[in-house]
Design a protein around this motif. Structure first.
Motif, mmCIF file in Angstrom:
data_model
loop_
_atom_site.group_PDB
_atom_site.id
_atom_site.type_symbol
_atom_site.label_atom_id
_atom_site.label_comp_id
_atom_site.label_asym_id
_atom_site.label_seq_id
_atom_site.Cartn_x
_atom_site.Cartn_y
_atom_site.Cartn_z
ATOM 1 N N UNK A 235 45.883 37.008 37.380
ATOM 2 C CA UNK A 235 44.694 36.235 36.992
ATOM 3 C C UNK A 235 43.446 37.088 37.150
ATOM 4 N N UNK A 236 42.477 36.737 36.371
ATOM 5 C CA UNK A 236 41.239 37.447 36.622
ATOM 6 C C UNK A 236 40.491 36.781 37.765
ATOM 7 N N UNK A 237 39.474 37.428 38.156
ATOM 8 C CA UNK A 237 38.776 37.027 39.378
ATOM 9 C C UNK A 237 38.351 35.561 39.366
ATOM 10 N N UNK A 238 37.844 35.120 38.258
ATOM 11 C CA UNK A 238 37.255 33.780 38.238
ATOM 12 C C UNK A 238 38.312 32.711 38.324
ATOM 13 N N UNK A 239 39.403 32.987 37.649
ATOM 14 C CA UNK A 239 40.493 32.022 37.758
ATOM 15 C C UNK A 239 40.973 31.966 39.201
ATOM 16 N N UNK A 240 41.060 33.098 39.817
ATOM 17 C CA UNK A 240 41.504 33.104 41.198
ATOM 18 C C UNK A 240 40.535 32.354 42.097
ATOM 19 N N UNK A 241 39.276 32.541 41.821
ATOM 20 C CA UNK A 241 38.305 31.805 42.622
ATOM 21 C C UNK A 241 38.490 30.305 42.449
ATOM 22 N N UNK A 242 38.737 29.914 41.218
ATOM 23 C CA UNK A 242 38.897 28.486 40.972
ATOM 24 C C UNK A 242 40.186 27.956 41.568
ATOM 25 N N UNK A 243 41.239 28.715 41.392
ATOM 26 C CA UNK A 243 42.530 28.236 41.895
ATOM 27 C C UNK A 243 42.500 28.117 43.410
ATOM 28 N N UNK A 244 42.045 29.154 44.047
ATOM 29 C CA UNK A 244 42.030 29.093 45.493
ATOM 30 C C UNK A 244 41.045 28.027 45.971
#
Lengths: 1226, 321
Positions: free
Chosen positions: A1029-1038
């Motif tokens: 995932x790119x950074x933003x998706x990771x931020x959202x998922x976490x």
């Protein structure tokens, strides 16, 4: 007018005023009496006449306005005259006749009425002579020209204002009917056309409506009228639809991090502003209106907006273009629709829905919205399913916006949403091993969970390379700046057709950009700021590290310290979040703690009437029995209900031999889930029928081993008969005890009792295998080679654990020995409460197998319990206490005598209950006869049961193991889980008191693969793929997972945060998912040469960006973070208002990742900045096109490592904060 | 009120109204004096040993009020020492092996312990951590029946710094109490006999306090620390009772003395003063009003939502009117 001046300024006497008024009226009436039009005289009314009438009438109105009522309940003479002469009526009639000046006259009349209503000192509307002309006038205005509109709305608004002041007027106005015309409650029908007007007029109309509606809140008849006879609700809902259709079909998603519509975004979309106005108005109407009206509007909101518009918009398939009913307005989407159009529209629709959800404040409206989104169907598919599927969409934007929507969902603290998304899958407790149920309420008292999360930190994140050269930082900082400005140009040329989003952000960003530039001017590059931050970070680090010298941190480690200290920030965030969430969740109907709702309460709807019938039977009878079973395992408390229940059950068994009715009922007790437990106790002629039914109803999910057992039972009816006779020979209390085990006895049989049971070879084999698997479990994930020694060792540990509860029980007795027995029941209640935490034991020891099944500990307790009861019958209560405390000699002797130390006794000694708490026998399990020593009456019987029980456990454990190995990476998730079915029988109703009004059979489909539901699955899959995932998706998922973990419901909390929890094989725990991610991260880090350097850079960028985000903090960075700050922190922490703002200000790197509290900030400048950093090419190596893909992956991986590490800290912080979260009693 | 309830953990909950009447009155006489009102914020139940940012979760105001003991509850006040002892204790070597987080874990473990203690509501047991160290707690114990009835015993709890992997917490009575298993010289209770080995996650500090309370109801004479007391208890009940009465009287007589520790959180008794304490008392004994939140007043964005019909799991099923 000559009269006006003296009147105004000298306040003539009442008499003078009256005279003036009368003379005016005389003048007017002369004009009015002129024939207007007749067959002969074409026209007599001149402009002067009209003007004169208007002037005189205006003067009269002024006079009336000034007139005070002579006394209470009286009216002034002028008003009296006006009423008696029916002046207004005459004026109104005249205005209709004078065609030429009709408009002007109406307008003047409107103005006069407005003046009268607004300013008169007497209530003028109470008089029909005043009111009727008004109503007629208003009716005339139904089709009035635009010239009159503003005056009309003004009057109506004034009318509503006076209504709100004097609710009496409402009835009057409502019931008053003009002499002609049908319209009741004209106010409404007149105002409604203006609802959707823009500008001042619309505002006034909406205000007026709201006023009127809120006044009518208490009047049921008016509410009913508004709801049923006016078109307010349809107009409002329709307006929403219309407004929605004007919204852009798609959004410009050129910004990489965009995931939701921020305020900045939608404020630049006039259509959205209008829509939100309407939505807000609907919201307000529902809020203030009579419930009938609110319900009606909500109904139309659902039927007229959600279903026809939102549903299709959200649900439109990727390939088919549908639901174009509202595409008229946006003419631009013609050609662009062809390719990615539908998906873009879905993205836009999702973002809109997200925004709407965030805008609605009225629970009723929210309810219908959420209900539609959560349970609504569109085209044969649940909406929610589509939404969940999109979490793993390939399109980054769709994924982000969907995640954002779910974040909004979860952020609402709505029980229903959480039930639909997560809890209903957790409530049956099928996702965990049966024995784990008692661990559901556990808390991370000693930090084990947190520790576990932190140990998952990837190895690659632990190596901190030296900081790269300063030059790099400068260079990239420059790049950042140039990139930003360049992008601004591009965006400025945005296409008109689609809305440019986050342009507003750039305004924010530009201000943020100032700081590097300014720094540049001052000759201090950004990296200088990082360094200058050092002391601050050190300070925080010192706080963390206790009193370790402040100078111990070298400057090279600044970043590291930054990261370390962020743990503190996460703790603060977690505390705030958990607290807010806990408070909100007080409104929930159920605690979701594994006991309530009971696990049987929720499972998929039964298939047939039969199952319903069985279910209800189960619910009232055997459900209780099984629940008691688990209670024993959980707290070893024997409730009186349980005893009664059991004896009832026993009676039932006896009677079953005599009456067919009894047969039936007892047969029904053994429904599929509980059959192996209660089987022998319910043997009867109808057993076959039940078995048939069971097999039939669960044909697709019953695994083979289960069926084998069933077959076995069928073959062993004789045996079961024997056993039942045996049972009846037992004493009542004994039977109660046996109830726990007797059913198990027959579930899985093994060589230990060949005399009673015909063994099938396969069964035997299973049992054997299970032994080894048990020991494998005892050593966690390690292979099977640990011998039985570990088993006995662990058993011992178990024994040490449970006595504490006994001990407690002993201590908990408060009022001395005399009334001990009297207090027993009370005490037991108390004990139940107290001892639950005790049963926590060493749960945090990773993967200790006996934790997996309560049966194991129940059994030895059972055996020993009998022993204890008998042996300690003569001892005084005090002695028992002494024993309980572990220093009684007697106890010590017994301890030696027995194979296992029995330091503790239990004092449940009443006649009604049977001892449950008993020392554990340390017998290596599975080997031979249970070593129960001492005065057990029917030792054989017990040991048999112990054995069989253990076999049963072993079997399920073995099944668990197979699943476990699968988790360790070997296989797919498709494996049918026998353990689910195996443990099914022992998955009891937890609460004896709660009887669901709609009991549902635990048979259900839950015996398939235990699952935690599609939402968690999708989310975990996303977590697992973090590296891609790119950074933003990771931020959202976490962020989503973190937000979920705020919830204090034990089911959810234990699922996400309890790292010691053991799940069913088909269920993955968060820890498992994280481990996978960690491993792949480490693998990747090894394969990439300069990973550490990149990682360092990534961190530094994020830190840098963080600093720029908060210039104030940078300034304060120079001052030492001292005790003052600390005190302030404490104050913040203790203040219930939990000032999030200042908390986040101090945040270090973690701030970036702290999505929950500052979502907007993350979406805005921060991300923009991040974006530019990212695009500036953080990787030092040359970015040739061939390497591009690799670089992108690497970049994602590097950022993932940072996010991942922070995520772990966040989870650890959550675990810790949950442990100390104090929830006040409500 | 805020201050008082925030400072003391009303762990106890009286069980019976009648049996406590006598003690209640007695407690009234022991109302603390606020004359040295601390300057610091009362909410600052700070575990200030090393990590000064952290504090124990504040004792909520509703805590005491939600379960008002009959009569007037005891109140305590810290000694008003404004500057907390900036002790610099040795940093515990964390057994957790997570490096710098070890200290944090200790803090949180103790916070969780204290939290649990609060939830237990041990009758007549009141505890507050010291301001200087999370490893040192102050407490007072009210004995409401039995041989030691009317006893008011102050004590200190000392937690080993490798908690929870270390030894038992120690519990020391100040002044020493005449009891078979309390060392009459040091005042230390023989905790070890109840917790032969301190087991993480199994044993908790509140159990120690429960045990400390227990010994005054169930007197144990085996292996006594105070042989005299043990022998008397076994053989000369009258004399034993006299001695117990002595020790109770001694404790009472020293009740209003300055606490032996200068820690600002040290429990301090003072006489009842109507104007200073009556309000607090009233708050405590007044049951907390359950805030009824009407459906209409809710904000869907901020207040928790639920339309699950009580007793069922049916979503969106509750009647909204």
């Amino acid at each position: 007018m000559p009269e006006e001046a003296p009147f105004r300024f000298t306040m003539p006497t009442i008499e003078a005023c009256y005279e003036v008024f009368r003379s005016h009226w005389m003048q007017v009436s002369i004009i009015l009496s002129k024939p207007i039009s007749s067959r002969f005289q074409k026209k007599k009314v001149t402009f002067d006449d009209a003007q004169a009438v208007i002037n005189y009438a205006a003067q009269m109105v002024y006079l009336i306005v000034e007139e005070s009522p002579p006394s209470e309940g009286m009216i002034g003479r002028m008003l009296e005259l006006m009423i008696n002469e029916n002046i207004m009526d005459k004026l109104q009639s005249w205005s209709l006749q004078v065609v030429e000046y009709s408009e002007d006259l109406k307008r003047e009349l409107l103005r006069m009425y407005e003046l009268l209503i607004a300013q008169a000192k007497q209530s003028v509307l109470m008089h029909n002579a005043m009111l009727n002309p008004l109503l007629r006038l208003l009716m005339e205005c139904h089709e009035c020209s635009e010239k009159l509109e503003d005056q009309l709305v003004l009057l109506l608004h004034q009318l509503c204002v006076s209504l709100s002041r004097d609710p009496m007027l409402l009835e009057f106005l409502f019931h008053a009917s003009p002499s002609q015309g049908p319209a009741k409650f004209l106010l409404f029908s007149l105002l409604i056309p203006f609802i959707h007007r823009e500008g001042k007029l619309g505002m006034q109309a909406r205000d007026a409506l709201l006023l009127c509606i809120s006044v009518s809140r208490e009047a049921a008849n008016i509410g009913q009228y508004i709801a049923e006879s006016t078109n307010l609700c349809p107009v409002l809902a329709g307006g929403l639809g219309g407004r929605y259709s004007l919204l852009p079909r798609k959004l410009d998603l050129s910004v990489d991090h965009w995931h939701c519509l921020t305020r900045e975004d939608w404020q630049r979309m006039p259509e959205m502003v209008m829509f939100l106005n309407t939505l807000e108005f609907c919201n307000a109407v529902v809020q203030v209106a009579h419930p009938l009206v609110g319900t009606q509007l909500v109904h139309f909101f659902h039927d007229g907006f959600l279903v026809p518009i939102i549903g299709p918009a959200l649900h439109q398939s990727m390939f088919s273009r549908r639901a174009k009913e509202f595409s008229v307005a946006s003419g631009n989407n013609g050609e662009s629709l062809e390719d990615e159009g539908p998906q873009d529209e879905i993205i836009a629709a999702t973002a809109y829905v997200d925004l709407f959800l965030r805008s609605i404040t009225e629970p009723k409206l929210m309810m219908v919205f959420l209900r539609y989104l959560c349970t609504g169907w569109h085209e044969g598919q649940p909406l929610l399913d589509s939404l969940i599927r999109r979490i793993n969409s390939k399109s980054g934007a769709l994924c982000r916006v969907t995640l954002s929507l779910f974040h909004t969902f979860i952020n609402l603290n709505c029980e229903d949403v959480m039930v639909e998304l997560v809890l209903k899958y957790l409530v049956p407790c099928n996702h965990i091993m049966v024995s784990q149920r008692k661990a559901i309420k556990d808390l991370d008292i000693s930090g084990k969970w947190a520790e576990k999360f932190l140990t998952l930190t990837p190895v690659c994140c632990m190596n901190y390379p030296p900081p790269p050269a300063v030059v790099d930082v400068d260079k990239e900082n420059n790049r950042t700046k140039t990139k930003t400005s360049g992008e601004a140009d591009v965006l400025a040329n945005g296409v008109l057709s689609s809305v440019k989003l986050t342009r507003e952000n750039r305004v924010v960003l530009s201000s943020a950009d100032i700081s590097p530039r300014r720094n540049g001017v001052k000759g201090s590059p950004t990296h200088g700021k990082v360094v200058s931050n050092g002391p601050v970070q050190n300070g925080a680090g010192d706080v963390m590290n206790g009193n370790i010298g402040t100078s111990s941190v070298t400057s090279d480690q600044h970043d590291i310290k930054d990261l370390k200290s962020s743990q503190v920030e996460y703790l603060i965030d977690a505390q705030i979040g958990i607290r807010a969430c806990s408070i909100a969740c007080r409104n929930w109907s159920l605690p979701y703690d594994g006991d309530s709702p009971p696990p049987v309460c929720l499972s998929p709807s039964p298939d047939s009437d039969d199952s319903m019938r069985v279910t209800s039977q189960l619910d009232t009878t055997s459900g209780q029995v099984t629940s008691s079973d688990s209670m024993t395992g959980m707290s070893s408390v024997l409730s009186e209900e349980f005893a009664t229940e059991n004896s009832d059950n026993l009676k039932g068994n006896e009677s079953s031999k005599r009456s067919p009715e009894g047969n039936k009922s007892s047969a029904e007790i053994s429904t599929p889930r509980t059959r192996s437990r209660t089987f022998d106790s319910s043997l009867s002629a109808t057993i076959q029928e039940v078995l048939d039914f069971q097999i039939g109803s669960t044909s697709d999910s019953v695994d083979t081993s289960d069926i084998d057992i069933l077959e076995l039972f069928k073959d062993d009816k004789a045996f079961l008969d024997r056993r039942q006779l045996q049972k009846q020979a037992l004493s009542a209390s004994k039977s109660n005890t046996n109830q726990n085990t007797k059913d198990l006895t027959s579930s899985v049989q093994q060589g230990a009792r060949p005399k009673e049971l015909k063994l099938t070879p396969s069964q035997h084999g299973t049992g054997k295998m299970s032994i080894s698997s048990d020991s494998a479990f005892s050593s966690g994930n390690s292979p099977l080679f640990e011998g039985f020694g570990s088993v006995s060792e662990t058993t011992q540990g178990d024994g040490d654990g449970s006595p504490v509860a006994q001990w407690l029980r002993a201590l908990g007795e408060d009022s001395g020995g005399a009334n001990f027995i009297d207090c027993l029941s009370n005490e037991m209640e108390k004990d139940r409460r107290l001892s639950r935490p005790e049963s926590v034991r060493d749960r945090d020891e990773p993967c200790v197998f006996w934790e997996f099944d309560s049966d194991l500990e129940t059994t030895p307790r059972l055996a020993g319990g009998t022993h204890r009861r008998i042996s300690s019958e003569q001892t005084s209560e005090a002695d028992r206490i002494l024993q309980a405390l572990g220093y009684a000699e007697k106890a010590s002797l017994q301890q030696e005598a027995n194979a296992k130390q029995m330091r503790f006794s239990f004092d449940v000694n009443s006649a009604t209950s049977t001892p449950r708490r008993i020392p554990v026998t340390p017998q290596p399990h599975g080997l031979s006869e249970s070593p129960v020593t001492g005065g057990i009456v029917d030792n054989d019987h017990f040991s048999d049961e112990v054995e069989t029980r253990r076999r049963h456990i072993s079997l399920s454990s073995s099944l668990d193991l197979s699943g476990f190995s699968e988790l360790n990476g070997t296989g797919s998730s498709g494996m049918a889980s026998p353990s689910a079915a195996m443990s099914g029988p022992s998955s009891p109703a937890m609460s004896t008191s709660l009887s669901p009004s709609k009991p549902i059979s635990p048979i259900g489909k839950t015996s398939g693969n235990p699952s935690v539901g599609p939402f968690i699955d999708a989310l975990f899959k996303k977590v697992e793929n973090m590296m891609q995932n790119n950074l933003y998706i990771n931020l959202l998922v976490t962020g989503l997972v973190t937000r979920l973990a705020y919830y204090p419901q034990p089911l959810l909390r234990s699922f996400l945060l309890n790292t010691s929890m053991v799940f069913q094989p088909s269920v993955r725990s968060l820890v498992q998912v994280l481990t996978i991610t960690r491993n792949s991260l480490d693998m990747h880090a090894l394969s990439v040469p300069d990973f550490p350097t990149n990682l360092y850079k990534a961190r530094q960028y994020l830190c840098t960006r963080e600093d720029e985000e908060d210039p104030a903090r940078s300034r304060s960075a120079t001052s030492v973070l001292d005790k003052e700050q600390d005190k302030e922190d404490v104050r913040q922490r203790s203040s219930s208002s939990a000032s999030t703002k200042s908390t986040s200000k101090r945040t270090i790197l973690g701030d970036l990742l702290r999505r929950g509290n500052r979502r907007k900030a993350v979406t805005a400048a921060e991300k923009q900045k991040l974006n530019t950093i990212r695009e500036s090419g953080m990787i030092g190596t040359g970015s040739t096109s061939a390497q591009y893909e690799f670089l992108r992956n690497n970049k994602n991986a590097v950022y993932c490592a940072v996010v991942f590490e922070e995520f772990l800290k966040e989870l650890a912080a959550l675990a810790q904060e949950h442990a100390v979260a104090y929830v006040e009693d409500s | 009120m805020t201050r008082l309830t925030n400072m003391t953990s009303e762990v106890g909950k009286d069980k019976g109204d009648d049996e406590n009447k006598g003690n209640t009155t007695q407690n009234n006489n022991h109302q603390p004096s606020p004359q040295q009102s601390p300057r610091r914020q009362p909410e600052q139940l700070i575990l200030r040993r090393s990590f000064r940012k952290k504090k124990l979760p504040p004792v909520p105001k509703q805590d005491a009020a939600s379960s008002p003991p009959p009569g007037s509850p005891p109140m305590f006040e810290r000694a008003g020492i404004s500057s907390p002892g900036e002790r610099t204790p040795s940093v515990a070597n964390s057994p957790n092996g997570v490096g710098a987080y070890g200290q944090l874990f200790l803090e949180y473990a103790l916070m969780a312990e204290y939290n649990q203690l609060q939830k237990q509501r041990l009758p007549g047991v009141y505890v507050i951590p010291s301001a200087a160290s999370p490893l040192h707690w102050f407490g007072v114990l009210f004995i409401r029946q039995g041989l030691y009835q009317e006893g008011v015993f102050k004590f200190d709890v000392h937690i080993p710094d490798n908690y929870p992997d270390g030894d038992c917490p120690r519990l020391v009575f100040h002044p020493p109490v005449f009891h078979p298993i309390v060392d009459f010289e040091t005042g230390e209770l023989d905790v070890q006999r109840a917790f032969k080995q301190w087991r993480r996650n199994v044993n908790h500090i509140w159990q120690v306090l429960l045990y400390a309370r227990r010994i005054f109801y169930k007197i144990d004479t085996k292996a006594p620390l105070n042989p005299e007391a043990a022998v008397l208890y076994e053989e000369d009940n009258v004399l034993f009772k006299a001695k117990v009465a002595d020790t109770i009287a001694t404790c009472k007589s020293q009740l209003y003395d300055s606490p032996h520790s200068d820690d600002p959180h040290a429990i301090r008794f003072s006489k009842w003063e109507e104007e200073k304490h009556s309000k607090a008392l009233k708050t405590i004994v007044t049951p907390k009003k359950s805030k009824e939140d009407s459906e209409g007043a809710k904000n869907a964005q901020t207040s928790g939502l639920s339309w699950v019909k009580p007793g069922t799991m049916e979503v969106f099923s509750k009647e909204t009117h």
